[in-house]
Design a protein around this motif. Structure first.
Motif, PDB file in Angstrom:
ATOM      1  N   SER A  52       2.884   3.649   2.398  1.00 11.11           N
ATOM      2  CA  SER A  52       2.675   2.215   2.603  1.00 11.11           C
ATOM      3  C   SER A  52       1.891   1.945   3.877  1.00 11.11           C
ATOM      4  CB  SER A  52       4.023   1.492   2.649  1.00 11.11           C
ATOM      5  OG  SER A  52       4.631   1.482   1.377  1.00 11.11           O
ATOM      6  N   MET A  53       2.179   2.692   4.939  1.00 11.11           N
ATOM      7  CA  MET A  53       1.446   2.523   6.189  1.00 11.11           C
ATOM      8  C   MET A  53      -0.038   2.812   5.991  1.00 11.11           C
ATOM      9  SD  MET A  53       1.673   4.652   9.769  1.00 11.11           S
ATOM     10  CE  MET A  53       0.957   6.079   8.944  1.00 11.11           C
ATOM     11  N   LEU A  54      -0.347   3.907   5.310  1.00 12.96           N
ATOM     12  CA  LEU A  54      -1.752   4.272   5.090  1.00 12.96           C
ATOM     13  C   LEU A  54      -2.461   3.240   4.228  1.00 12.96           C
ATOM     14  CD1 LEU A  54      -1.269   8.097   4.479  1.00 12.96           C
ATOM     15  CD2 LEU A  54      -2.369   7.047   6.463  1.00 12.96           C
ATOM     16  N   ALA A  55      -1.790   2.768   3.171  1.00  5.85           N
ATOM     17  CA  ALA A  55      -2.404   1.771   2.293  1.00  5.85           C
ATOM     18  C   ALA A  55      -2.633   0.458   3.027  1.00  5.85           C
ATOM     19  CB  ALA A  55      -1.526   1.552   1.062  1.00  5.85           C
ATOM     20  N   CYS A  56      -1.681   0.061   3.846  1.00  4.47           N
ATOM     21  CA  CYS A  56      -1.850  -1.170   4.626  1.00  4.47           C
ATOM     22  C   CYS A  56      -3.011  -1.053   5.599  1.00  4.47           C
ATOM     23  CB  CYS A  56      -0.569  -1.491   5.387  1.00  4.47           C
ATOM     24  SG  CYS A  56       0.778  -2.133   4.369  1.00  4.47           S
ATOM     25  N   ASN A  57      -3.096   0.069   6.280  1.00  4.08           N
ATOM     26  CA  ASN A  57      -4.146   0.239   7.288  1.00  4.08           C
ATOM     27  C   ASN A  57      -5.530   0.422   6.673  1.00  4.08           C
ATOM     28  OD1 ASN A  57      -2.735  -0.088   9.734  1.00  4.08           O
ATOM     29  ND2 ASN A  57      -1.863   1.958   9.546  1.00  4.08           N
ATOM     30  N   SER A  64      -0.422  -6.770   1.132  1.00  4.64           N
ATOM     31  CA  SER A  64      -0.361  -7.032   2.576  1.00  4.64           C
ATOM     32  C   SER A  64      -1.686  -7.581   3.077  1.00  4.64           C
ATOM     33  CB  SER A  64      -0.005  -5.748   3.336  1.00  4.64           C
ATOM     34  OG  SER A  64       1.268  -5.272   2.969  1.00  4.64           O
ATOM     35  N   GLY A  65      -2.782  -6.983   2.611  1.00  5.90           N
ATOM     36  CA  GLY A  65      -4.104  -7.466   3.012  1.00  5.90           C
ATOM     37  C   GLY A  65      -4.344  -8.895   2.572  1.00  5.90           C
ATOM     38  N   ILE A  66      -3.941  -9.212   1.352  1.00  5.16           N
ATOM     39  CA  ILE A  66      -4.095 -10.576   0.833  1.00  5.16           C
ATOM     40  C   ILE A  66      -3.308 -11.568   1.687  1.00  5.16           C
ATOM     41  CG2 ILE A  66      -3.489 -12.109  -1.085  1.00  5.16           C
ATOM     42  CD1 ILE A  66      -4.065  -9.706  -2.959  1.00  5.16           C
ATOM     43  N   LEU A  67      -2.049 -11.257   1.933  1.00  6.99           N
ATOM     44  CA  LEU A  67      -1.166 -12.201   2.637  1.00  6.99           C
ATOM     45  C   LEU A  67      -1.598 -12.424   4.073  1.00  6.99           C
ATOM     46  CD1 LEU A  67       2.272 -10.913   1.295  1.00  6.99           C
ATOM     47  CD2 LEU A  67       0.924 -12.847   0.473  1.00  6.99           C
ATOM     48  N   LEU A  68      -1.980 -11.368   4.768  1.00  6.86           N
ATOM     49  CA  LEU A  68      -2.336 -11.501   6.182  1.00  6.86           C
ATOM     50  C   LEU A  68      -3.719 -12.103   6.375  1.00  6.86           C
ATOM     51  CD1 LEU A  68      -0.824  -8.137   7.458  1.00  6.86           C
ATOM     52  CD2 LEU A  68       0.035 -10.446   7.945  1.00  6.86           C
ATOM     53  N   ASN A  69      -4.673 -11.706   5.542  1.00  5.00           N
ATOM     54  CA  ASN A  69      -6.033 -12.228   5.701  1.00  5.00           C
ATOM     55  C   ASN A  69      -6.163 -13.674   5.239  1.00  5.00           C
ATOM     56  OD1 ASN A  69      -8.145 -10.068   6.640  1.00  5.00           O
ATOM     57  ND2 ASN A  69      -6.684  -8.982   5.342  1.00  5.00           N
ATOM     58  N   SER A  70      -5.283 -14.107   4.356  1.00  5.50           N
ATOM     59  CA  SER A  70      -5.330 -15.490   3.871  1.00  5.50           C
ATOM     60  C   SER A  70      -4.515 -16.437   4.736  1.00  5.50           C
ATOM     61  CB  SER A  70      -4.807 -15.557   2.435  1.00  5.50           C
ATOM     62  OG  SER A  70      -3.408 -15.311   2.415  1.00  5.50           O
ATOM     63  N   GLY A  71      -3.716 -15.886   5.643  1.00  6.44           N
ATOM     64  CA  GLY A  71      -2.829 -16.721   6.436  1.00  6.44           C
ATOM     65  C   GLY A  71      -1.553 -17.119   5.732  1.00  6.44           C
ATOM     66  N   THR A 116      -1.699  -6.473 -11.076  1.00  2.00           N
ATOM     67  CA  THR A 116      -0.291  -6.095 -10.996  1.00  2.00           C
ATOM     68  C   THR A 116       0.280  -6.447  -9.624  1.00  2.00           C
ATOM     69  OG1 THR A 116      -0.641  -4.285 -12.556  1.00  2.00           O
ATOM     70  CG2 THR A 116       1.355  -4.201 -11.207  1.00  2.00           C
ATOM     71  N   ALA A 117      -0.505  -6.223  -8.578  1.00  4.71           N
ATOM     72  CA  ALA A 117      -0.038  -6.481  -7.213  1.00  4.71           C
ATOM     73  C   ALA A 117       0.335  -7.942  -7.002  1.00  4.71           C
ATOM     74  CB  ALA A 117      -1.092  -6.060  -6.201  1.00  4.71           C
ATOM     75  N   ILE A 118      -0.342  -8.847  -7.707  1.00  8.26           N
ATOM     76  CA  ILE A 118      -0.074 -10.280  -7.515  1.00  8.26           C
ATOM     77  C   ILE A 118       0.729 -10.883  -8.671  1.00  8.26           C
ATOM     78  CG2 ILE A 118      -2.136 -10.559  -6.097  1.00  8.26           C
ATOM     79  CD1 ILE A 118      -3.449 -11.966  -8.528  1.00  8.26           C
ATOM     80  N   SER A 119       1.329 -10.043  -9.496  1.00  8.59           N
ATOM     81  CA  SER A 119       2.026 -10.542 -10.690  1.00  8.59           C
ATOM     82  C   SER A 119       3.526 -10.712 -10.489  1.00  8.59           C
ATOM     83  CB  SER A 119       1.788  -9.597 -11.871  1.00  8.59           C
ATOM     84  OG  SER A 119       2.379  -8.324 -11.623  1.00  8.59           O
ATOM     85  N   GLY A 120       3.984 -10.550  -9.245  1.00  5.49           N
ATOM     86  CA  GLY A 120       5.407 -10.746  -8.989  1.00  5.49           C
ATOM     87  C   GLY A 120       5.852 -12.144  -9.354  1.00  5.49           C
ATOM     88  N   GLU A 121       7.109 -12.283  -9.756  1.00  6.02           N
ATOM     89  CA  GLU A 121       7.580 -13.545 -10.308  1.00  6.02           C
ATOM     90  C   GLU A 121       7.568 -14.689  -9.305  1.00  6.02           C
ATOM     91  OE1 GLU A 121      12.223 -13.689 -10.531  1.00  6.02           O
ATOM     92  OE2 GLU A 121      11.622 -11.650 -11.060  1.00  6.02           O
ATOM     93  N   ALA A 133       6.581  -6.550 -12.570  1.00  6.74           N
ATOM     94  CA  ALA A 133       5.570  -6.214 -11.556  1.00  6.74           C
ATOM     95  C   ALA A 133       6.041  -4.961 -10.832  1.00  6.74           C
ATOM     96  CB  ALA A 133       5.396  -7.367 -10.582  1.00  6.74           C
ATOM     97  N   HIS A 134       5.477  -3.827 -11.200  1.00  2.00           N
ATOM     98  CA  HIS A 134       5.912  -2.523 -10.706  1.00  2.00           C
ATOM     99  C   HIS A 134       5.012  -2.127  -9.537  1.00  2.00           C
ATOM    100  CE1 HIS A 134       8.830   0.517 -11.717  1.00  2.00           C
ATOM    101  NE2 HIS A 134       7.940   1.473 -11.600  1.00  2.00           N
ATOM    102  N   LEU A 135       5.434  -2.421  -8.323  1.00  2.63           N
ATOM    103  CA  LEU A 135       4.574  -2.279  -7.149  1.00  2.63           C
ATOM    104  C   LEU A 135       4.596  -0.862  -6.585  1.00  2.63           C
ATOM    105  CD1 LEU A 135       5.498  -5.583  -5.269  1.00  2.63           C
ATOM    106  CD2 LEU A 135       3.530  -5.159  -6.767  1.00  2.63           C
ATOM    107  N   THR A 136       3.437  -0.220  -6.546  1.00  2.57           N
ATOM    108  CA  THR A 136       3.291   1.063  -5.860  1.00  2.57           C
ATOM    109  C   THR A 136       2.935   0.810  -4.406  1.00  2.57           C
ATOM    110  OG1 THR A 136       0.915   1.222  -6.275  1.00  2.57           O
ATOM    111  CG2 THR A 136       2.398   2.065  -7.997  1.00  2.57           C
ATOM    112  N   TYR A 137       2.960   1.860  -3.582  1.00  2.00           N
ATOM    113  CA  TYR A 137       2.620   1.643  -2.176  1.00  2.00           C
ATOM    114  C   TYR A 137       1.162   1.240  -2.010  1.00  2.00           C
ATOM    115  CZ  TYR A 137       0.805   6.526  -1.742  1.00  2.00           C
ATOM    116  OH  TYR A 137       0.104   7.705  -1.870  1.00  2.00           O
ATOM    117  N   ASN A 138       0.291   1.661  -2.939  1.00  2.00           N
ATOM    118  CA  ASN A 138      -1.098   1.203  -2.868  1.00  2.00           C
ATOM    119  C   ASN A 138      -1.193  -0.303  -3.108  1.00  2.00           C
ATOM    120  OD1 ASN A 138      -2.564   3.694  -2.395  1.00  2.00           O
ATOM    121  ND2 ASN A 138      -1.885   4.314  -4.426  1.00  2.00           N
ATOM    122  N   MET A 139      -0.418  -0.794  -4.065  1.00  2.00           N
ATOM    123  CA  MET A 139      -0.386  -2.238  -4.316  1.00  2.00           C
ATOM    124  C   MET A 139       0.208  -2.987  -3.132  1.00  2.00           C
ATOM    125  SD  MET A 139       0.874  -2.194  -8.264  1.00  2.00           S
ATOM    126  CE  MET A 139       0.019  -1.198  -9.487  1.00  2.00           C
TER     127      MET A 139
END
Length: 210
Positions: free
Chosen positions: A78-83, A56-63, A183-188, A45-51
């Motif tokens: 990363s800051m720009l992608a998160c915001n 971040s959006g998935i984790l925070l919005n889902s609780g 890819t963003a959610i494919s981490g082990e 899972a090769h995470l870019t700052y966009n991922m």
């Protein structure tokens, strides 16, 4: 508080430094750290700052997480992608003063840090000091204290403005590039941490469908 750590691909080699600094501060304060990767530069899972922003959006919005710690070479990408995500309020934190003022004034739910620029001798000490300023006390108290009410009002205005300018997270997930999302959610360890902690069935169901 559940704190999610996300490491971007270009800085994956520094994973242990960042993770150890965060856990050494956060866990004695009673917080949980869930490390969503990357763990090594060779991770599948090769995470870019966009991922990182999408995750971040998935984790925070889902609780599934209450706070996200992420970053990249400068922290800015990363800051720009998160915001860009609904419900994510991410600050660029370089030193402990940034961390303190972000926590007290902005009371956000994510930070992005530079893990290449300025990351030199005793960098782990700076990380620890930043995390202490973020997590050891109550956030949103205000600084200076006499402006606390004004700051709280402005945070509310920003939150309302973001609700108007952003789609809800489920809409984002359905319309964002699906291969990037996969890819963003494919981490082990994504499934291990996310699904037991997720509080939004619609988001969980959509991600499982992928």
């Amino acid at each position: 508080m559940k704190i999610a750590l996300i490491i971007e691909n270009s800085q994956a080699a520094k994973n242990s430094i960042v993770h150890d600094a965060l856990t050494s501060v956060a866990e004695p304060l009673g917080h949980e750290v869930h490390h969503y990767g990357m763990y090594t530069p060779e991770d599948a899972a090769h995470l870019t700052y966009n991922m990182n922003g999408i995750l971040s959006g998935i984790l925070l919005n889902s609780g599934a997480a209450d706070f996200v710690v992420t970053g990249c070479g400068t922290g800015m990408g990363s800051m720009l992608a998160c915001n860009a995500m609904p419900g994510v309020f991410c600050g660029l934190v370089i030193d402990p003063t940034d961390a303190f003022l972000f926590a007290q004034i902005n009371d956000g739910n994510a930070i992005a840090m530079p893990y290449a620029k300025g990351f030199g001798w005793a960098a782990e000490l700076n990380l620890q000091d930043c995390y202490r300023k973020l997590f050891e006390g109550e956030s949103g108290v205000g600084y200076p204290k006499e402006r606390a009410a004004v700051m709280k009002k402005n945070r509310g205005i920003l939150a309302d403005m973001k609700k108007v300018t952003c789609h809800d997270m489920l809409t984002v997930l359905k319309n964002v590039d699906q291969e990037m999302l996969k890819t963003a959610i494919s981490g082990e360890r994504f499934a291990e941490y996310f699904y037991p902690n997720c509080q939004d069935d619609a988001i969980a169901d959509y991600l499982r469908s992928l």
